[in-house]
Write a protein that holds these residues in place. Structure first.
Motif, PDB file in Angstrom:
ATOM      1  N   UNK A   3       0.798  -1.220   0.000  1.00 31.66           N
ATOM      2  CA  UNK A   3       0.000   0.000   0.000  1.00 31.66           C
ATOM      3  C   UNK A   3       0.830   1.269   0.000  1.00 31.66           C
ATOM      4  N   UNK A   4       2.142   1.132  -0.147  1.00 34.27           N
ATOM      5  CA  UNK A   4       3.030   2.281  -0.181  1.00 34.27           C
ATOM      6  C   UNK A   4       3.430   2.539  -1.630  1.00 34.27           C
ATOM      7  N   UNK A   5       3.199   3.766  -2.090  1.00 36.03           N
ATOM      8  CA  UNK A   5       3.580   4.102  -3.461  1.00 36.03           C
ATOM      9  C   UNK A   5       4.417   5.378  -3.475  1.00 36.03           C
ATOM     10  N   UNK A   6       5.345   5.412  -4.416  1.00 38.40           N
ATOM     11  CA  UNK A   6       6.107   6.630  -4.688  1.00 38.40           C
ATOM     12  C   UNK A   6       5.578   7.156  -6.006  1.00 38.40           C
ATOM     13  N   UNK A   7       5.156   8.406  -5.993  1.00 33.78           N
ATOM     14  CA  UNK A   7       4.595   9.002  -7.203  1.00 33.78           C
ATOM     15  C   UNK A   7       5.041  10.454  -7.309  1.00 33.78           C
ATOM     16  N   UNK A   8       4.895  11.009  -8.502  1.00 28.90           N
ATOM     17  CA  UNK A   8       5.208  12.421  -8.673  1.00 28.90           C
ATOM     18  C   UNK A   8       4.164  13.263  -7.941  1.00 28.90           C
ATOM     19  N   UNK A   9       4.627  14.346  -7.402  1.00 28.72           N
ATOM     20  CA  UNK A   9       3.757  15.260  -6.669  1.00 28.72           C
ATOM     21  C   UNK A   9       2.728  15.888  -7.609  1.00 28.72           C
ATOM     22  N   UNK A  10       1.544  16.130  -7.072  1.00 30.94           N
ATOM     23  CA  UNK A  10       0.487  16.844  -7.784  1.00 30.94           C
ATOM     24  C   UNK A  10       0.236  18.169  -7.078  1.00 30.94           C
ATOM     25  N   UNK A  11      -0.357  19.109  -7.773  1.00 32.92           N
ATOM     26  CA  UNK A  11      -0.580  20.435  -7.195  1.00 32.92           C
ATOM     27  C   UNK A  11      -1.440  20.366  -5.933  1.00 32.92           C
ATOM     28  N   UNK A  12      -2.337  19.398  -5.877  1.00 34.39           N
ATOM     29  CA  UNK A  12      -3.212  19.268  -4.701  1.00 34.39           C
ATOM     30  C   UNK A  12      -2.467  18.748  -3.473  1.00 34.39           C
ATOM     31  N   UNK A  58       6.397  12.120  -3.900  1.00 35.46           N
ATOM     32  CA  UNK A  58       5.830  11.902  -2.573  1.00 35.46           C
ATOM     33  C   UNK A  58       5.698  10.401  -2.350  1.00 35.46           C
ATOM     34  N   UNK A  59       5.720  10.023  -1.086  1.00 40.63           N
ATOM     35  CA  UNK A  59       5.423   8.656  -0.682  1.00 40.63           C
ATOM     36  C   UNK A  59       4.031   8.700  -0.078  1.00 40.63           C
ATOM     37  N   UNK A  60       3.173   7.888  -0.631  1.00 41.00           N
ATOM     38  CA  UNK A  60       1.794   7.838  -0.155  1.00 41.00           C
ATOM     39  C   UNK A  60       1.526   6.458   0.430  1.00 41.00           C
ATOM     40  N   UNK A  61       0.904   6.456   1.589  1.00 40.73           N
ATOM     41  CA  UNK A  61       0.567   5.209   2.255  1.00 40.73           C
ATOM     42  C   UNK A  61      -0.857   5.329   2.780  1.00 40.73           C
ATOM     43  N   UNK A  62      -1.719   4.455   2.320  1.00 41.40           N
ATOM     44  CA  UNK A  62      -3.130   4.469   2.716  1.00 41.40           C
ATOM     45  C   UNK A  62      -3.739   5.859   2.528  1.00 41.40           C
ATOM     46  N   UNK A  63      -3.407   6.497   1.404  1.00 41.59           N
ATOM     47  CA  UNK A  63      -3.984   7.796   1.074  1.00 41.59           C
ATOM     48  C   UNK A  63      -3.343   8.988   1.762  1.00 41.59           C
ATOM     49  N   UNK A  64      -2.339   8.749   2.615  1.00 45.26           N
ATOM     50  CA  UNK A  64      -1.649   9.829   3.333  1.00 45.26           C
ATOM     51  C   UNK A  64      -0.254  10.019   2.777  1.00 45.26           C
ATOM     52  N   UNK A  65       0.190  11.266   2.687  1.00 48.51           N
ATOM     53  CA  UNK A  65       1.573  11.535   2.315  1.00 48.51           C
ATOM     54  C   UNK A  65       2.427  11.411   3.571  1.00 48.51           C
ATOM     55  N   UNK A  66       3.428  10.525   3.486  1.00 47.74           N
ATOM     56  CA  UNK A  66       4.274  10.234   4.650  1.00 47.74           C
ATOM     57  C   UNK A  66       5.743  10.535   4.397  1.00 47.74           C
ATOM     58  N   UNK A  67       6.055  10.995   3.183  1.00 46.72           N
ATOM     59  CA  UNK A  67       7.431  11.333   2.857  1.00 46.72           C
ATOM     60  C   UNK A  67       7.517  12.012   1.514  1.00 46.72           C
ATOM     61  N   UNK A  68       8.712  12.579   1.238  1.00 50.84           N
ATOM     62  CA  UNK A  68       8.879  13.332   0.002  1.00 50.84           C
ATOM     63  C   UNK A  68      10.360  13.584  -0.270  1.00 50.84           C
ATOM     64  N   UNK A  69      10.671  13.843  -1.545  1.00 50.17           N
ATOM     65  CA  UNK A  69      12.027  14.221  -1.962  1.00 50.17           C
ATOM     66  C   UNK A  69      11.978  14.618  -3.423  1.00 50.17           C
ATOM     67  N   UNK A  70      12.969  15.403  -3.831  1.00 45.79           N
ATOM     68  CA  UNK A  70      13.021  15.805  -5.227  1.00 45.79           C
ATOM     69  C   UNK A  70      14.431  16.086  -5.692  1.00 45.79           C
TER      70      UNK A  70
END
Length: 161
Positions: A3-12, A58-70
């Motif tokens: 349930x953990x995904x790394x995805x590109x950040x969105x404006x929202x 961003x790292x998203x887990x169960x719909x929550x952002x729990x981490x980030x990097x760029x």
């Protein structure tokens, strides 16, 4: 990591990302001046990375952002060098291998963008982060490259891509 995904950040994601970064910086006792905490860009991360040869994940887990990097071009530096920037994870997800996956996502994109090196800055007491950076191929430098404005971050590292 289910349930953990790394995805590109969105404006929202702007508000949530700023909240994660500030929460981690406060938890770690980072100075509020001379570090990412004082960056006006924190509240507009999507817009600040919506540039050529830059991206923010961003790292998203169960719909929550729990981490980030760029990554983005190293500021005030003449050369084909990107900087690993604003990599932060909430305490609840640290130590689970997510940081290494995030770094690898950033470095893969840096290679796709054609960068030759990746630079980063951190604080001396962030030993766990330094251990991770060493594990992923970064080496210590004796001084800074470019001028990021983060004068409180006096540990500098570089990796050839």
């Amino acid at each position: 990591m289910i349930g953990t995904i790394i995805r590109e950040m969105e404006i929202t994601d702007n508000e949530k990302v700023a909240g994660v970064i500030r929460m981690v910086l406060i938890e770690l006792g980072v100075p509020k001046v001379g570090t990412a905490y004082a960056d006006s860009s924190l509240d507009r991360m999507f817009q600040n990375y919506d540039l050529p040869r830059a991206t923010y994940f961003v790292v998203e887990e169960q719909g929550r952002i729990v981490g980030c990097a760029g990554i983005a071009q190293l500021e005030n530096y003449e050369g084909n060098v990107c900087e690993l920037q604003k990599m932060y994870f909430l305490g609840e997800v640290r130590g689970r291998g997510i940081g290494e996956k995030m770094i690898n996502s950033c470095l893969k994109r840096a290679v796709e963008f054609g960068y030759e090196h990746c630079y980063l800055e951190t604080l001396p007491y962030m030993k766990a982060a330094q251990k991770l950076y060493l594990k992923t191929g970064f080496d210590y430098l004796e001084g800074p490259m470019g001028d990021t404005g983060h004068y409180s971050c006096n540990v500098w590292m570089l990796k050839s891509l």
